[in-house]
Write a protein that holds these residues in place. Structure first.
Motif, PDB file in Angstrom:
ATOM      1  N   GLU A  18      18.809  13.677   5.659  1.00  0.00           N
ATOM      2  CA  GLU A  18      17.817  14.615   6.178  1.00  0.00           C
ATOM      3  C   GLU A  18      16.948  15.180   5.043  1.00  0.00           C
ATOM      4  O   GLU A  18      15.732  15.317   5.188  1.00  0.00           O
ATOM      5  N   GLU A  19      17.586  15.477   3.926  1.00  0.00           N
ATOM      6  CA  GLU A  19      16.850  16.008   2.776  1.00  0.00           C
ATOM      7  C   GLU A  19      15.899  14.955   2.212  1.00  0.00           C
ATOM      8  O   GLU A  19      14.749  15.251   1.865  1.00  0.00           O
ATOM      9  N   MET A  20      16.370  13.712   2.151  1.00  0.00           N
ATOM     10  CA  MET A  20      15.516  12.623   1.663  1.00  0.00           C
ATOM     11  C   MET A  20      14.321  12.419   2.595  1.00  0.00           C
ATOM     12  O   MET A  20      13.176  12.293   2.144  1.00  0.00           O
ATOM     13  N   ALA A  21      14.589  12.370   3.894  1.00  0.00           N
ATOM     14  CA  ALA A  21      13.521  12.141   4.865  1.00  0.00           C
ATOM     15  C   ALA A  21      12.489  13.267   4.830  1.00  0.00           C
ATOM     16  O   ALA A  21      11.278  13.024   4.950  1.00  0.00           O
ATOM     17  N   ALA A  22      12.950  14.503   4.645  1.00  0.00           N
ATOM     18  CA  ALA A  22      12.029  15.635   4.587  1.00  0.00           C
ATOM     19  C   ALA A  22      11.158  15.567   3.340  1.00  0.00           C
ATOM     20  O   ALA A  22       9.953  15.865   3.383  1.00  0.00           O
ATOM     21  N   ARG A  23      11.747  15.149   2.222  1.00  0.00           N
ATOM     22  CA  ARG A  23      11.005  15.078   0.964  1.00  0.00           C
ATOM     23  C   ARG A  23       9.882  14.042   1.049  1.00  0.00           C
ATOM     24  O   ARG A  23       8.792  14.258   0.505  1.00  0.00           O
ATOM     25  N   TYR A  24      10.139  12.934   1.738  1.00  0.00           N
ATOM     26  CA  TYR A  24       9.156  11.844   1.787  1.00  0.00           C
ATOM     27  C   TYR A  24       8.445  11.753   3.147  1.00  0.00           C
ATOM     28  O   TYR A  24       7.906  10.707   3.483  1.00  0.00           O
TER      29      TYR A  24
END
Length: 199
Positions: free
Chosen positions: A157-163
């Motif tokens: 979720e953190e990765m998807a939000a960052r990109y």
């Protein structure tokens, strides 16, 4: 439409090396199919500042518009910082988002994955990561992020939000290493504007 890349940099993850499965597979693909493309996968120092200095110095004469960086895990963090610095394209494989936060627990001496050499992650390296951290992403079309919901190390979720806003391939399962990386290789190659030479 960006031109096909002529130079590719691969950045491995924390405690990893150019001997990682994904790095070796990518190196083999370029050697077999596109030996005309400059390929560089350096062994990164434990110090983030030294790692970035090595990367920048080693690619100083590369043409940004025809260069790309591929980064896995911590290498994905470095790849993002490098892309923001140079303007090149970036492929991110389960990229670390907040390594300064996540790696504080790893301060000390351990062993790298692919050797028996001691690997020391010092307290000051956490501050170096904070210094490198790119605050905002620009020109989102330059990024392809391959993110596994099954990542057992990082938050998808953190990765998807960052990109968010970039080209994102969200894998329903998989793992931190993206063990089925071979399946995604054609998409990576296509993103770099490359094709397998015919004949």
């Amino acid at each position: 439409m960006q031109p096909p890349v002529s130079h590719v940099l691969y950045l491995h993850g924390f405690k990893s090396s150019p001997q990682s499965t994904k790095a070796r597979r990518m190196a083999a693909w370029f050697a077999e199919n596109r030996p005309d493309v400059v390929w560089w996968c350096p062994q990164l120092p434990a110090s983030p500042a030294d790692a970035m200095a090595l990367i920048v110095d080693g690619t100083g004469d590369w043409p940004a518009e025809r260069s790309a960086v591929i980064g896995s895990s911590l290498g994905g963090f470095y790849a993002t910082a490098y892309a923001e610095r140079t303007g090149c394209r970036a492929v991110l494989l389960n990229p670390a988002i907040e390594p300064a936060r996540d790696l504080e627990a790893h301060v000390g001496v351990t062993e790298a994955w692919h050797s028996e050499q001691p690997f020391e992650f010092r307290p000051e390296y956490v501050d170096e990561l904070r210094t490198i951290h790119p605050r905002a992403l620009t020109r989102l079309e330059r990024y392809l992020a391959i993110i596994a919901k099954g990542d057992e190390v990082l938050s998808w979720e953190e990765m998807a939000a960052r990109y968010a806003g970039c080209q994102v391939k969200l894998l329903e399962g998989s793992d931190h290493a993206i063990s089925e990386f071979e399946e995604h290789l054609p998409e990576v190659i296509g993103f770099l504007g490359l094709e397998v030479p015919r004949g």
